[in-house]
Design an enzyme around this catalytic site. Structure first.
Site, PDB file in Angstrom:
ATOM      1  N   TYR A  37      -0.147  -5.532  -9.067  1.00  0.00           N
ATOM      2  CA  TYR A  37       0.432  -4.292  -9.615  1.00  0.00           C
ATOM      3  C   TYR A  37       0.058  -4.112 -11.092  1.00  0.00           C
ATOM      4  O   TYR A  37       0.239  -3.030 -11.654  1.00  0.00           O
ATOM      5  CB  TYR A  37       1.964  -4.255  -9.478  1.00  0.00           C
ATOM      6  CG  TYR A  37       2.489  -4.351  -8.059  1.00  0.00           C
ATOM      7  CD1 TYR A  37       1.650  -4.213  -6.962  1.00  0.00           C
ATOM      8  CD2 TYR A  37       3.845  -4.583  -7.814  1.00  0.00           C
ATOM      9  CE1 TYR A  37       2.136  -4.322  -5.660  1.00  0.00           C
ATOM     10  CE2 TYR A  37       4.334  -4.679  -6.517  1.00  0.00           C
ATOM     11  CZ  TYR A  37       3.476  -4.554  -5.449  1.00  0.00           C
ATOM     12  OH  TYR A  37       3.959  -4.658  -4.175  1.00  0.00           O
ATOM     13  N   ASP A  47      11.116  -6.907  -7.454  1.00  0.00           N
ATOM     14  CA  ASP A  47       9.918  -7.249  -6.683  1.00  0.00           C
ATOM     15  C   ASP A  47       8.663  -6.756  -7.410  1.00  0.00           C
ATOM     16  O   ASP A  47       8.505  -5.565  -7.640  1.00  0.00           O
ATOM     17  CB  ASP A  47      10.002  -6.580  -5.300  1.00  0.00           C
ATOM     18  CG  ASP A  47       8.827  -6.946  -4.411  1.00  0.00           C
ATOM     19  OD1 ASP A  47       8.933  -7.954  -3.686  1.00  0.00           O
ATOM     20  OD2 ASP A  47       7.801  -6.232  -4.441  1.00  0.00           O
ATOM     21  N   LYS A  62       3.759 -11.988  -6.084  1.00  0.00           N
ATOM     22  CA  LYS A  62       2.888 -12.230  -4.919  1.00  0.00           C
ATOM     23  C   LYS A  62       1.495 -12.644  -5.346  1.00  0.00           C
ATOM     24  O   LYS A  62       0.976 -12.158  -6.361  1.00  0.00           O
ATOM     25  CB  LYS A  62       2.790 -10.959  -4.060  1.00  0.00           C
ATOM     26  CG  LYS A  62       4.117 -10.313  -3.770  1.00  0.00           C
ATOM     27  CD  LYS A  62       4.030  -9.098  -2.882  1.00  0.00           C
ATOM     28  CE  LYS A  62       5.350  -8.343  -2.911  1.00  0.00           C
ATOM     29  NZ  LYS A  62       5.444  -7.353  -3.992  1.00  0.00           N
ATOM     30  N   HIS A 101       0.323 -12.272  -0.478  1.00  0.00           N
ATOM     31  CA  HIS A 101       0.409 -10.805  -0.375  1.00  0.00           C
ATOM     32  C   HIS A 101      -0.115 -10.266   0.964  1.00  0.00           C
ATOM     33  O   HIS A 101       0.506  -9.397   1.569  1.00  0.00           O
ATOM     34  CB  HIS A 101      -0.348 -10.168  -1.548  1.00  0.00           C
ATOM     35  CG  HIS A 101       0.204  -8.853  -1.966  1.00  0.00           C
ATOM     36  ND1 HIS A 101       0.286  -8.450  -3.282  1.00  0.00           N
ATOM     37  CD2 HIS A 101       0.715  -7.821  -1.256  1.00  0.00           C
ATOM     38  CE1 HIS A 101       0.812  -7.245  -3.342  1.00  0.00           C
ATOM     39  NE2 HIS A 101       1.081  -6.842  -2.128  1.00  0.00           N
TER      40      HIS A 101
HETATM   41  N1  NAP Z   1       3.890  -6.349   0.055  1.00  0.00           N
HETATM   42  C1  NAP Z   1       3.178  -5.251   0.021  1.00  0.00           C
HETATM   43  O1  NAP Z   1       2.024  -5.190   0.479  1.00  0.00           O
HETATM   44  C2  NAP Z   1       3.761  -4.047  -0.616  1.00  0.00           C
HETATM   45  C3  NAP Z   1       3.113  -2.816  -0.523  1.00  0.00           C
HETATM   46  C4  NAP Z   1       3.705  -1.706  -1.097  1.00  0.00           C
HETATM   47  C5  NAP Z   1       4.940  -1.849  -1.740  1.00  0.00           C
HETATM   48  N2  NAP Z   1       5.541  -3.073  -1.859  1.00  0.00           N
HETATM   49  C6  NAP Z   1       6.842  -3.248  -2.555  1.00  0.00           C
HETATM   50  O2  NAP Z   1       7.800  -2.389  -1.952  1.00  0.00           O
HETATM   51  C7  NAP Z   1       8.311  -1.491  -2.954  1.00  0.00           C
HETATM   52  C8  NAP Z   1       8.621  -0.142  -2.352  1.00  0.00           C
HETATM   53  O3  NAP Z   1       7.475   0.468  -1.813  1.00  0.00           O
HETATM   54  P1  NAP Z   1       6.792   1.764  -2.483  1.00  0.00           P
HETATM   55  O4  NAP Z   1       7.009   1.712  -3.941  1.00  0.00           O
HETATM   56  O5  NAP Z   1       5.417   1.843  -1.963  1.00  0.00           O
HETATM   57  O6  NAP Z   1       7.553   2.965  -1.817  1.00  0.00           O
HETATM   58  P2  NAP Z   1       9.067   3.524  -1.650  1.00  0.00           P
HETATM   59  O7  NAP Z   1      10.047   2.738  -2.409  1.00  0.00           O
HETATM   60  O8  NAP Z   1       9.240   3.728  -0.193  1.00  0.00           O
HETATM   61  O9  NAP Z   1       8.922   4.975  -2.285  1.00  0.00           O
HETATM   62  C9  NAP Z   1       8.656   5.165  -3.628  1.00  0.00           C
HETATM   63  C10 NAP Z   1       8.366   6.655  -3.833  1.00  0.00           C
HETATM   64  O10 NAP Z   1       9.515   7.432  -3.531  1.00  0.00           O
HETATM   65  C11 NAP Z   1      10.010   8.076  -4.721  1.00  0.00           C
HETATM   66  N3  NAP Z   1      11.483   7.945  -4.680  1.00  0.00           N
HETATM   67  C12 NAP Z   1      12.205   6.828  -4.886  1.00  0.00           C
HETATM   68  N4  NAP Z   1      13.511   7.056  -4.703  1.00  0.00           N
HETATM   69  C13 NAP Z   1      13.634   8.349  -4.355  1.00  0.00           C
HETATM   70  C14 NAP Z   1      14.741   9.164  -4.045  1.00  0.00           C
HETATM   71  N5  NAP Z   1      15.985   8.693  -4.023  1.00  0.00           N
HETATM   72  N6  NAP Z   1      14.500  10.474  -3.747  1.00  0.00           N
HETATM   73  C15 NAP Z   1      13.243  10.964  -3.740  1.00  0.00           C
HETATM   74  N7  NAP Z   1      12.143  10.231  -4.015  1.00  0.00           N
HETATM   75  C16 NAP Z   1      12.343   8.929  -4.331  1.00  0.00           C
HETATM   76  C17 NAP Z   1       9.356   7.361  -5.881  1.00  0.00           C
HETATM   77  O11 NAP Z   1       9.128   8.228  -6.960  1.00  0.00           O
HETATM   78  P3  NAP Z   1       9.655   7.948  -8.482  1.00  0.00           P
HETATM   79  O12 NAP Z   1       9.306   6.558  -8.854  1.00  0.00           O
HETATM   80  O13 NAP Z   1       8.881   8.976  -9.267  1.00  0.00           O
HETATM   81  O14 NAP Z   1      11.122   8.220  -8.435  1.00  0.00           O
HETATM   82  C18 NAP Z   1       8.010   6.914  -5.271  1.00  0.00           C
HETATM   83  O15 NAP Z   1       7.069   7.990  -5.274  1.00  0.00           O
HETATM   84  C19 NAP Z   1       7.159  -1.439  -3.975  1.00  0.00           C
HETATM   85  O16 NAP Z   1       7.531  -0.835  -5.175  1.00  0.00           O
HETATM   86  C20 NAP Z   1       6.763  -2.882  -4.042  1.00  0.00           C
HETATM   87  O17 NAP Z   1       7.655  -3.612  -4.838  1.00  0.00           O
HETATM   88  C21 NAP Z   1       4.962  -4.167  -1.301  1.00  0.00           C
END
Ligand code: NAP
Length: 287
Positions: free
Chosen positions: A54, A49, A79, A112
C-alpha cells in the site's frame, strides 16, 4: 457470540484476541494516511490493516504514534508482498515493515497472495511452504503475535498444511455482496481459520452501495447500505475491514451493532451477483 461494538474481541486459534472490525488502508495515500489513521483511532478503531504494497506503512505508523494510544491496545496487521516470497526475503520484509511502521512487533502478519501455478508451475507449493517456514520462525521469535494468509483458497491452505508446523490463524479474502465466496468462507472456517473480509463494501467504484435490493433492506432497518454490508459480513462470522478516509463514514462503519438481518435477508444478499469489486481469482492473477 454477541457482538457489542467494533472492539468485541474474537479469539484466534492460538488464543490471541482480535477486535471484530478492522480499519482498512488500501488506496489511502501516504499523505492522507497519518491523519486518517489518527482519526480512526480517536473514534475508537483499535484494529488497523495495512500492507507493504500500500506504500503507506510509514504514515500509518505515524498515525498510530499521533493517537497517543498505548501500543498494546492496538491490533496492527501488515502483509508480505508477492515480490518478497521465500525464506530469507520474508524475514527481511517483516523487518522492513516494522521499521517503516516504527513498531517492534506486529499483531498479525499475512502472506498477501499465494504463489500460484500459473506463474510458478510446480514451484508454487514449495515457494509458499518456504515463505510459511519463515513466518513460523518469526512467530516463534515473538515478532508477530499471529500469522496468516490472504487470498488463499481452501486448496492453497490444504497444500500449505502438508508441510506447515503451525496452522494459519487468519485468511483475509475478498467478501462483499455480489462476491460472497460463501462455500470458501465455510470451508476456511471449518479449518479453524478466522476469515477476514477485504472490500466488504465492494471496494472503490463498485456498484454495491447503489444496489436496489441492498437499499431496500437498508431502508427497512433505518440503516445505510454500507452498514447492511458490514452486518451481513459479521453475521457470517467473518471480520470486516472497511476503509474510509472520511470521519463521517468511519463513524457510520462502526455503527452496525443495533440491528440484525433476518435469515431471509441474509440469503437475499448472499444471492446477489455481478456488483463489481476486484473479483480476482488467486489462481489466475499474474502479479
Ligand atoms: N488482502 C488483500 O488482498 C486486500 C485487498 C484489498 C483490500 N484489502 C484490505 O481491506 C480493506 C477494505 O477494502 P477496500 O478498501 O478495497 O474497500 P471497502 O472498504 O469495501 O470500500 C472502500 C471504498 O468505499 C468508500 N466508503 C467507505 N465507507 C463508506 C460509506 N460508509 N459510505 C459510502 N462509501 C464508503 C471509500 O471511500 P472514502 O475512503 O473516500 O470514504 C472507498 O472508496 C482495505 O482498505 C485493505 O485494508 C486487502
Amino acid at each position: 457470540m454477541e457482538f457489542k461494538n467494533i472492539n468485541t474481541m474474537r479469539q484466534l486459534n492460538n488464543g490471541v484476541k482480535i477486535p471484530c472490525v478492522g480499519y482498512g488502508t488500501f488506496r489511502t495515500p501516504e499523505e492522507v494516511a497519518e491523519q486518517a489513521v489518527a482519526d480512526a483511532i480517536e473514534l475508537g478503531y483499535r484494529h488497523i490493516d495495512t500492507a507493504a504494497v500500500y506504500g503507506n506503512e510509514t504514515a500509518v505508523g505515524k498515525g498510530i504514534k499521533d493517537s497517543g494510544i498505548n501500543r498494546k491496545e492496538l491490533f496492527v496487521t501488515s502483509k508480505l508482498w508477492n515480490t518478497e516470497r521465500g525464506y530469507e526475503s520474508t524475514k527481511q520484509a517483516l523487518q522492513d515493515s516494522l521499521d517503516r511502521l516504527g513498531l517492534d512487533y506486529l499483531d498479525l502478519y499475512l502472506i498477501h497472495w499465494p504463489a500460484n501455478e500459473k506463474q510458478f508451475g510446480d514451484d508454487a507449493k514449495r515457494l509458499n511452504a518456504e515463505t510459511w517456514r519463515a513466518m513460523e520462525e518469526l512467530y516463534h521469535e515473538g515478532k508477530i503475535r499471529a500469522i496468516g494468509l490472504s487470498n488463499f483458497l481452501p486448496h492453497h491452505v490444504a497444500d500449505l498444511m502438508e508441510t506447515a508446523e503451525i496452522k494459519p490463524m487468519v485468511d483475509q479474502i475478498e467478501v462483499h455482496p455480489g462476491w460472497p465466496h460463501t462455500e470458501e468462507v465455510k470451508k476456511l472456517q471449518s479449518m479453524d481459520l478466522l476469515v477476514e473480509a477485504w472490500a466488504p463494501l465492494g471496494g472503490q467504484g463498485s456498484s454495491v452501495l447503489t444496489n436496489p435490493t441492498l437499499k431496500e433492506i437498508a431502508e427497512d432497518h433505518g440503516k445505510t447500505v454500507a452498514q447492511v454490508c458490514l452486518r451481513w459480513v459479521l453475521q457470517q462470522g467473518v471480520l470486516p475491514l472497511p476503509k474510509s478516509v472520511h470521519v463521517k463514514r468511519m463513524q457510520q462503519n462502526m455503527d452496525f451493532f443495533d440491528f440484525e438481518l433476518s435469515n431471509d435477508e441474509m440469503k437475499q444478499i448472499s444471492a446477489l451477483r455481478d456488483l463489481g469489486g476486484q473479483c480476482a481469482n488467486p489462481d489466475d492473477v499474474d502479479f
